[in-house]
Design a protein around this motif. Structure first.
Motif, PDB file in Angstrom:
ATOM      1  N   UNK A 189      26.655  35.457  31.991  1.00  0.00           N
ATOM      2  CA  UNK A 189      27.778  36.056  31.456  1.00  0.00           C
ATOM      3  C   UNK A 189      27.988  37.806  31.925  1.00  0.00           C
ATOM      4  N   UNK A 190      26.820  38.120  31.897  1.00  0.00           N
ATOM      5  CA  UNK A 190      26.778  39.638  32.235  1.00  0.00           C
ATOM      6  C   UNK A 190      27.397  40.239  33.752  1.00  0.00           C
ATOM      7  N   UNK A 191      27.364  39.035  34.517  1.00  0.00           N
ATOM      8  CA  UNK A 191      28.093  39.222  35.766  1.00  0.00           C
ATOM      9  C   UNK A 191      29.386  38.943  35.958  1.00  0.00           C
ATOM     10  N   UNK A 192      30.003  38.723  34.821  1.00  0.00           N
ATOM     11  CA  UNK A 192      31.676  38.526  34.779  1.00  0.00           C
ATOM     12  C   UNK A 192      32.306  39.548  34.312  1.00  0.00           C
ATOM     13  N   UNK A 193      33.074  40.128  35.163  1.00  0.00           N
ATOM     14  CA  UNK A 193      34.101  41.079  34.795  1.00  0.00           C
ATOM     15  C   UNK A 193      35.501  40.799  34.673  1.00  0.00           C
ATOM     16  N   UNK A 194      36.294  41.056  33.490  1.00  0.00           N
ATOM     17  CA  UNK A 194      37.562  40.703  33.327  1.00  0.00           C
ATOM     18  C   UNK A 194      38.484  41.950  32.948  1.00  0.00           C
ATOM     19  N   UNK A 195      39.306  42.130  33.961  1.00  0.00           N
ATOM     20  CA  UNK A 195      40.019  43.462  33.908  1.00  0.00           C
ATOM     21  C   UNK A 195      41.489  43.103  33.319  1.00  0.00           C
ATOM     22  N   UNK A 196      42.116  43.984  32.237  1.00  0.00           N
ATOM     23  CA  UNK A 196      43.410  43.923  31.825  1.00  0.00           C
ATOM     24  C   UNK A 196      44.189  45.173  32.093  1.00  0.00           C
ATOM     25  N   UNK A 197      45.139  45.157  31.884  1.00  0.00           N
ATOM     26  CA  UNK A 197      46.220  46.459  31.884  1.00  0.00           C
ATOM     27  C   UNK A 197      46.332  47.431  30.812  1.00  0.00           C
TER      28      UNK A 197
ATOM     29  N   UNK B  96      28.421  35.832  24.360  1.00  0.00           N
ATOM     30  CA  UNK B  96      28.182  36.070  25.662  1.00  0.00           C
ATOM     31  C   UNK B  96      28.617  37.724  25.922  1.00  0.00           C
ATOM     32  N   UNK B  97      27.843  38.070  26.706  1.00  0.00           N
ATOM     33  CA  UNK B  97      27.978  39.655  27.006  1.00  0.00           C
ATOM     34  C   UNK B  97      28.709  39.776  28.129  1.00  0.00           C
ATOM     35  N   UNK B  98      29.940  39.082  28.188  1.00  0.00           N
ATOM     36  CA  UNK B  98      31.204  39.422  29.178  1.00  0.00           C
ATOM     37  C   UNK B  98      31.808  40.755  29.075  1.00  0.00           C
ATOM     38  N   UNK B  99      31.839  41.290  30.256  1.00  0.00           N
ATOM     39  CA  UNK B  99      32.593  42.517  30.051  1.00  0.00           C
ATOM     40  C   UNK B  99      34.200  42.473  30.267  1.00  0.00           C
ATOM     41  N   UNK B 100      34.851  42.878  29.097  1.00  0.00           N
ATOM     42  CA  UNK B 100      36.453  42.768  29.233  1.00  0.00           C
ATOM     43  C   UNK B 100      36.813  44.183  29.059  1.00  0.00           C
ATOM     44  N   UNK B 101      37.712  44.919  29.541  1.00  0.00           N
ATOM     45  CA  UNK B 101      38.172  46.191  29.782  1.00  0.00           C
ATOM     46  C   UNK B 101      39.335  46.593  30.526  1.00  0.00           C
TER      47      UNK B 101
ATOM     48  N   UNK C  64      41.232  51.569  33.311  1.00  0.00           N
ATOM     49  CA  UNK C  64      40.989  52.784  33.174  1.00  0.00           C
ATOM     50  C   UNK C  64      39.504  52.961  32.350  1.00  0.00           C
ATOM     51  N   UNK C  65      39.344  52.000  31.349  1.00  0.00           N
ATOM     52  CA  UNK C  65      38.022  52.123  30.618  1.00  0.00           C
ATOM     53  C   UNK C  65      36.865  51.649  31.517  1.00  0.00           C
ATOM     54  N   UNK C  66      36.990  50.463  32.459  1.00  0.00           N
ATOM     55  CA  UNK C  66      36.045  50.248  33.230  1.00  0.00           C
ATOM     56  C   UNK C  66      35.799  51.470  34.370  1.00  0.00           C
ATOM     57  N   UNK C  67      36.623  52.019  34.729  1.00  0.00           N
ATOM     58  CA  UNK C  67      36.300  52.848  35.848  1.00  0.00           C
ATOM     59  C   UNK C  67      35.856  54.320  35.049  1.00  0.00           C
ATOM     60  N   UNK C  68      36.260  54.776  33.912  1.00  0.00           N
ATOM     61  CA  UNK C  68      35.478  55.721  33.253  1.00  0.00           C
ATOM     62  C   UNK C  68      34.220  55.558  32.981  1.00  0.00           C
TER      63      UNK C  68
ATOM     64  N   UNK D 260      31.382  57.949  34.394  1.00  0.00           N
ATOM     65  CA  UNK D 260      30.255  58.695  33.105  1.00  0.00           C
ATOM     66  C   UNK D 260      29.174  58.315  33.631  1.00  0.00           C
ATOM     67  N   UNK D 261      28.687  57.190  34.081  1.00  0.00           N
ATOM     68  CA  UNK D 261      27.525  56.934  34.612  1.00  0.00           C
ATOM     69  C   UNK D 261      27.025  58.005  35.946  1.00  0.00           C
ATOM     70  N   UNK D 262      28.116  57.764  36.981  1.00  0.00           N
ATOM     71  CA  UNK D 262      27.651  58.648  38.097  1.00  0.00           C
ATOM     72  C   UNK D 262      27.952  59.874  38.159  1.00  0.00           C
ATOM     73  N   UNK D 263      28.913  60.337  37.362  1.00  0.00           N
ATOM     74  CA  UNK D 263      29.299  61.733  37.459  1.00  0.00           C
ATOM     75  C   UNK D 263      28.996  62.586  36.143  1.00  0.00           C
ATOM     76  N   UNK D 264      28.598  62.000  35.054  1.00  0.00           N
ATOM     77  CA  UNK D 264      28.356  62.481  33.901  1.00  0.00           C
ATOM     78  C   UNK D 264      29.420  63.189  33.138  1.00  0.00           C
ATOM     79  N   UNK D 265      30.808  62.600  33.398  1.00  0.00           N
ATOM     80  CA  UNK D 265      31.982  63.090  32.661  1.00  0.00           C
ATOM     81  C   UNK D 265      31.922  62.287  31.339  1.00  0.00           C
ATOM     82  N   UNK D 266      32.394  63.001  30.050  1.00  0.00           N
ATOM     83  CA  UNK D 266      32.441  62.396  28.939  1.00  0.00           C
ATOM     84  C   UNK D 266      33.663  62.425  28.345  1.00  0.00           C
ATOM     85  N   UNK D 267      34.105  61.842  27.279  1.00  0.00           N
ATOM     86  CA  UNK D 267      35.528  61.621  26.851  1.00  0.00           C
ATOM     87  C   UNK D 267      36.130  62.979  26.433  1.00  0.00           C
TER      88      UNK D 267
END
Length: 626
Positions: free
Chosen positions: A28-36, A57-62, A65-69, A73-80
């Motif tokens: 389930x952690x390999x499943x990404x579900x993207x909405x608008x 199940x640890x499925x990613x829903x987002x 914008x939330x997924x890309x942020x 955050x992980x790669x460039x250390x930007x925060x909210x």
């Protein structure tokens, strides 16, 4: 998967995720579900968890914008705290306009329009010609854009559009980063795929490769976000990118009555760029589609208010919605309902016409007229209270002291060649102005005309007075020649001025009208209160919104008023692509109705024929010709 309106696509998506996990043993952690939207993401997550009962199940829903942020955050250390706020956007844009040397009042409406164009420009990868609706040239817009971007970068701020660009550039430049996220998300599901823009499309394509385990769900007939850079062609060309893809169609509409499905189907069938499909109902024969014409906007409004009052009396107002093409039209109807004590709920930011230059100028003119009327009350003899008729009345007006707080804003609208630097007192009479300009003979006639106009205005009611300012005194012509740069800008002005003029009918004096105008912002806040802030059990409210905001919602009764050319499709739409998107918007609005759909238009106004919307042609049996 092509999923028509009311076809149960969310149920299909959630069941597919469960199937992948429980039947195909996909982690389930390999499943990404993207909405608008955040709301859609939360709803889908909740429905999936409910479907899976006690298993979490640890499925990613987002959202995109939330997924890309999260990636940024992980790669460039930007925060909210680095995400730019609306207030900051407006401040930066006002600074950019000033630095660009553009001679415009940086009011909220103007800056928000520029910001909307900035978002569109970024969503199109800074590779599109911007048709600005802000009365600035393309060259001026690009200059402002560059300055705005420099200010934003210097402040280390990013917006939602930047997130997309940054993630795409990250994946393109750093293969190792892309490989890491490909391994993390090996199965991708995208909801509302018809709303995807080119940058989002590129990112999803890169992320899904090389295995291309992608499940895209959408309806090309509901692609309505062109202003965000979305293109229905990206969905229509899905099999060109993925030749081995399997196409599934959900063609049963479980939401709408059969008569509504049939009417909406006739409308959308007029589009050329679409998947050929036939949407069917589920046998709900009880339903009503009403298409009505009225001789005037007033009669149309009267009918609308009648339906809403009847619905309110039955306690069913919350099951009823009114959809308008634009925010201005929706806001106008919200004001109308407020005036007639019909509670309504509008969650979108509403347009306030009483903050416009048009209202401010009308207020100053009518305040001068009220002052003159009160000054002349002591006189007797005729209708105006002045002996000797019109000429004597005009002469009396010339002697009345006029406060510059009301005079300065309008004295050159239209142009009268008056300069405020020549007026050194807090108030001045027309005779006083004549003394100031005694060395300019042509000003004598100009000021005589001004005095005559003010005298005439002082004898009129509010509605007639505004009409006289606009038509008799030449205010409309002045706006067209000196304020707006094109017909579209003038049309927006007239729409606002007509609204103000109609509202003025309800008030006897400018003081009463101005009190209402000043309190309007508070009225807006009250009308915009969210469902969480209002007790729906006690407050039965009609919903009012734009076509765009209606997406994804459903109501027992839907009312679509003012279906005339220029409104639907909107006058700014040009070309086949824009017209087809406008028709898709209308189709979306129609298919929000479960049981009753009322559609109305004006067939004549002030003895001038009004064309019904071309989108009604298949329902009216007309052959529209532009």
């Amino acid at each position: 998967m092509i999923a028509g309106p009311g076809s149960g696509k969310t149920a299909v998506l959630t069941n597919r995720i469960k199937y992948l996990i429980e039947e195909r043993n996909i982690p389930p952690e390999q499943i990404l579900t993207i909405t608008f939207s955040k709301a859609a993401s939360i709803e889908m997550s909740d429905r999936f968890n409910s479907l899976c009962e006690d298993t979490c199940y640890p499925v990613t829903f987002g959202t995109f914008h939330s997924i890309f942020f999260h990636i940024i955050h992980s790669e460039y250390k930007y925060n909210t705290g680095d995400i730019i706020t609306l207030r900051q956007k407006r401040e930066y844009m006002k600074t950019a306009v000033a630095k660009a040397g553009i001679d415009k009042e940086a009011e909220t409406e103007f800056t928000d329009s520029l910001l909307k164009n900035v978002a569109f420009y970024k969503n199109c990868n800074e590779n599109v010609r911007v048709n600005s609706d802000t009365n600035v040239s393309e060259e001026e817009f690009l200059k402002v854009y560059r300055i705005y971007r420099d200010i934003q970068i210097a402040a280390h701020k990013i917006d939602f559009e930047d997130m997309l660009l940054m993630v795409r550039n990250l994946f393109k430049k750093h293969e190792e980063v892309l490989a890491r996220y490909r391994e993390k998300y090996r199965y991708i599901l995208v909801d509302e795929y018809q709303d995807i823009n080119e940058i989002q499309f590129d990112i999803v394509r890169m992320l899904a490769a090389p295995n291309n385990n992608i499940f895209a769900v959408g309806d090309d007939d509901q692609s309505i976000y062109g202003f965000r850079g979305s293109r229905s062609e990206l969905m229509l060309g899905f099999k060109d990118v993925y030749p081995d893809a399997r196409r599934i169609e959900l063609t049963v509409n479980y939401r709408c009555a059969d008569s509504i499905i049939a009417a909406a189907g006739k409308v959308i069938a007029q589009n050329k760029q679409r998947f050929d499909k036939r949407i069917e109902g589920c046998g709900r024969s009880k339903g009503r589609v009403a298409l009505l014409s009225f001789v005037s906007r007033e009669k149309e409004d009267e009918y609308l208010l009648g339906i809403l009052k009847e619905t309110l009396c039955k306690g069913n107002a919350s099951d009823c919605a009114v959809f308008l093409r634009t925010n201005r039209e929706a806001s106008r109807y919200a004001e109308l309902m407020h005036a007639y004590d019909i509670p309504c709920d509008m969650k979108e930011a509403m347009y306030d016409p009483y903050k416009s230059y048009a209202y401010k100028d009308m207020y100053h003119y009518l305040s001068l007229a009220e002052l003159i009327r009160n000054e002349l009350k002591g006189c007797v003899g005729n209708k105006s209270g002045v002996k000797g008729g019109y000429t004597a009345g005009t002469e009396s007006v010339k002697r009345i002291m006029l406060p510059v707080t009301h005079l300065f804003p309008i004295m050159n609208k239209p142009v009268r060649y008056l300069n405020r630097r020549n007026i050194l007192c807090d108030e001045v009479s027309i005779d006083g102005l004549k003394d100031i300009y005694c060395d300019k003979p042509y000003m004598d006639k100009v000021l005589d005309t001004f005095a005559c106009q003010l005298y005439t205005l002082s004898g009129m009611d509010m509605y007639s007075g505004i009409n006289y300012i606009r038509k008799g005194m030449g205010y409309d012509e002045h706006i067209m020649k000196n304020v707006v740069s094109d017909k579209e800008g003038y049309d927006e002005y007239t729409e606002t001025a007509d609204w103000i003029q109609e509202s003025a009918k309800r008030y006897a004096t400018i003081e009463e009208f101005h009190r209402f105008a000043q309190s309007y912002e508070e009225i807006l806040k009250a009308e915009q209160s969210s469902a969480a802030e209002k007790d729906k059990a006690e407050t039965d409210m009609v919903h009012i919104m734009t076509y765009h905001a209606s997406k994804g919602l459903e109501f027992d009764t839907v009312i679509l008023p003012h279906l005339n050319e220029g409104s639907v499709p909107h006058k700014r739409s040009a070309g086949q692509g824009a017209t087809e998107e406008e028709r898709r918007m209308f189709y979306v609005a129609m298919t929000r109705a479960k049981d009753n759909l009322y559609m109305t238009y004006v067939s004549g106004k002030n003895d001038k024929k009004c064309m019904p919307s071309r989108f009604l042609s298949p329902l009216l049996g007309l052959n529209y010709q532009k």
